[in-house]
Design a protein around this motif. Sequence first.
Motif, PDB file in Angstrom:
ATOM      1  N   THR A   1      -4.981   0.921  -4.290  1.00  0.00           N
ATOM      2  CA  THR A   1      -5.042   2.298  -3.802  1.00  0.00           C
ATOM      3  C   THR A   1      -6.414   2.517  -3.200  1.00  0.00           C
ATOM      4  OG1 THR A   1      -3.596   2.963  -5.564  1.00  0.00           O
ATOM      5  CG2 THR A   1      -4.831   4.723  -4.479  1.00  0.00           C
ATOM      6  N   ILE A   2      -6.416   3.014  -1.989  1.00  0.00           N
ATOM      7  CA  ILE A   2      -7.699   3.211  -1.301  1.00  0.00           C
ATOM      8  C   ILE A   2      -7.870   4.698  -1.038  1.00  0.00           C
ATOM      9  CG2 ILE A   2      -8.944   2.725   0.826  1.00  0.00           C
ATOM     10  CD1 ILE A   2      -7.319   0.042   0.784  1.00  0.00           C
ATOM     11  N   GLU A   3      -9.086   5.154  -1.305  1.00  0.00           N
ATOM     12  CA  GLU A   3      -9.339   6.585  -1.091  1.00  0.00           C
ATOM     13  C   GLU A   3      -9.122   6.954   0.365  1.00  0.00           C
ATOM     14  OE1 GLU A   3     -13.077   8.112  -2.447  1.00  0.00           O
ATOM     15  OE2 GLU A   3     -12.891   7.004  -4.332  1.00  0.00           O
ATOM     16  N   GLU A   4      -8.727   8.186   0.599  1.00  0.00           N
ATOM     17  CA  GLU A   4      -8.468   8.645   1.959  1.00  0.00           C
ATOM     18  C   GLU A   4      -9.754   8.569   2.799  1.00  0.00           C
ATOM     19  OE1 GLU A   4      -6.522  12.567   3.334  1.00  0.00           O
ATOM     20  OE2 GLU A   4      -5.454  11.902   1.541  1.00  0.00           O
TER      21      GLU A   4
ATOM     22  N   PHE B   1       0.825  -1.214   0.000  1.00  0.00           N
ATOM     23  CA  PHE B   1       0.000   0.000   0.000  1.00  0.00           C
ATOM     24  C   PHE B   1       0.864   1.271   0.000  1.00  0.00           C
ATOM     25  CE2 PHE B   1      -2.814  -3.143   1.932  1.00  0.00           C
ATOM     26  CZ  PHE B   1      -4.003  -2.895   1.261  1.00  0.00           C
TER      27      PHE B   1
ATOM     28  N   SER C   1      -2.939   5.161   1.547  1.00  0.00           N
ATOM     29  CA  SER C   1      -3.884   4.035   1.530  1.00  0.00           C
ATOM     30  C   SER C   1      -3.771   3.232   2.821  1.00  0.00           C
ATOM     31  CB  SER C   1      -3.597   3.116   0.345  1.00  0.00           C
ATOM     32  OG  SER C   1      -3.760   3.824  -0.849  1.00  0.00           O
TER      33      SER C   1
END
Lengths: 553, 257
Positions: A210-213, A53, A57
Amino acid sequence: MIKTLWYYQKTTMRHQYEALPSGRKVLYITLIALALFIMIPFGLGAAAAGNVFSPESLRAVIVYLMLSTLAVITFVTMPRTFQLLFGSKDIEFLFTLPVPSRHLFAMQFFTGWAGFPLLSFLLLTGLSIIIGAVSGAHVLFYPAATLLFFGLSVLGAGLSFLLNLFLVYILPAHRAQQLTTIISFISAALFILASQTPNIVMQNDSTSLTIEEAPEWLPTQPVAAALFASFQGEGSGVVYTAACLGALAVASLGVLWFAEKHYMSSWQRATEPVKNKIKSTRPGEARSVPYAIAFKEWRAVQRNPKEWTTCFTFALILILMFINFFSSGSALASPWANPASAWSSVHVMLGPAILLGLQQFAAAAFGREGESRWMLRVLPVTPRQIVLGKFLAHWIMTGMTLAGLELLAFLVFGWNIILFFAGLVLTLSLTAVAAASGIWAGASGGTYDEKNPQKRVRFDTGVISFFLNMLYLLLFFIPAWMLLSAGLSLQAKWSGPEPAFLPLWNTAPWQWITLLGAGGILSASGLALLLVYLHLRHGTKELTERGVDYLDA
Amino acid sequence: MPDSPAVEAKQLTKRFKEATAVHPLNFEVHAHEIFGFLGPNGAGKTTTMRMLAGLLEPSGGDGCIHGKSIKSQPLEAKQQLAYLPDKPDIYPKLTGWEFLQFIASVFKLDKNVWIEHARSLLQRFDLTESAGRLMETYSHGMKQKMALTGALIHQPSVIFLDEPTVGLDPKSSRDLRTILRETAADGTAVFFSTHMLDVADQLCDRVGIIHEGRLLQTGTPYALKQEHASYAEATLEDVFLRMTAQKVSQGSEGEIP
């Protein structure tokens, strides 16, 4: 006063431990050792996954995970805290003594924290130590993680107590005693949602990890910030950790203040006698003995929502499979577009849910007798009549409910009548097997805890019963395959070929397909009959061999 | 009914691991008889009754109900008996009427007969109004009376009652005594345990005194008083205390004669 109460509580807990059978002690120790053993590879895996990550992320993952953990601690602890606050036998006695309710609450709070929240704290701390050691965390990380996870466990326990007090305070008194049921289901639903959070989050972009904030307003943002900063050895880590612990102290004081104000009144509301709305003044004909026993069982289940919690595993399996079917792009995601495949999906979900989830419902039937069990022993009824009566009650209850669901699905999804009938046979066969295996488990390993439907079968019997039902699930694969193939082939013959995961026989003559379907129906019902017979016979044998003490497991 | 005793204990014994709760007991109770089973706490009264009612497996010996062994012919024996425990926990999620219908179903009673009999018993116990309510809402006394109604509707030939008057109000207690007398007059053998020795004195045709699992003596209250009391006004309580060798606090009423 707290010291006295704590001494009393400590002594009680010690005696409870001493009274445990030695087999149970060994089991607990083995489970703890197993958890510790699993923690090492799990921690190593988590540390390796962390490298994939981006820092943003990873922070979002930690925020969501902390939030899920807080939710899980809160909601999983709720049924137990409800029992501690309002259901424990000693509280009534303690309320007659000159003990401030704040002190009583503090004692119950500690007892509540010493269960699942403490376990969560130990597991999280252990994991963070492994992850920290593997990833080369700064020395500040270890005390910060320990303190923060401790705080999280205390806050989770505190919230569960607070929610219980609040619910009892706002709901009508006659609903209070049924609250444990609602709370159990809320806990289960949230537990499932929490466990699915990583899946749901990951689906946003599953290729790049990738993970949104995470939103800034989430209460676990400062916790993630504290963990991150202390991991890197930044001074702000200390400040964030101190701030989080300060917030925790304020929250704890708030809980204690609320408790002091409302514990006594909430307890009074929760323990008020249940209002009776049921009236029956028209006695009728005497029934046959198994039917009379079945009717008694039906009334006990119908009038006590707590009994429904034994269907929890069924609901859990069904919800989990439903989520996965929807997220996997299966036919169930658009059932109207492809009703035949939706029929397959529905029955593939129902099979494991019924066999692995519904047997516990029937297994609770013997423990339900509780303190009233002297009645069946003193009356001239045979073990065979008891077993048959209890089986009929549970089969009819589950079979009719699921037959209703089949009918609903038939109407909603537009299945043809043959598919509906085949589904009905399969469902009724499976519910019969689940009911019979449950009755066998209750007869051979029942425990008479009428207040807690989840604890009505001995652990060893529960495990054997679970594996037996796994085996039955495999056995039912053949008739299920025959029914599915015949049903889908017929559907394809009528409305043209549609995508399906089974080879279709739509070009085969009608007679062959009908033969296949009839074979499926016959083998499903035949297998069900055989398993039901074997379980009921063995259940009867168990009761008969134990003689008059058969209800004293 | 056949000529055999209504209740017969033959070397009836109960052992729990090392301890013997009931030493071999031998006694008989006959039809039309009210038999009081007296003894201090822990003497073995409840254990004996539970063995005779088929609730507990005897370690030795046997109990018979009208000649039917409770060990080898339990269903036949249970067809003829009724049992009322000291703590009558009955199905909380059934209404009173549903409970009585359950009992009627088990004993295969005719609808008109059982309903009429139940109505008359419920009226005597002031339970007519509450019979339609769930039994979990009943007080201890109401549960006791409902369980007794359930025990009597199938007109058993033997009835065991463990401390039946505990928890009953004075009227219900008197009604119970009247019903027991009527039941015995109709031919039923009534076997009950009690701590209320004045009740036993007035009600029982015969009593048995048990102490530390041993039956000390059986006989009519009058005969026991004749044999063991040293003065004319001695009560059954005096005899009981003397026989069970319990110390009585000082005072004129409590002196051991």
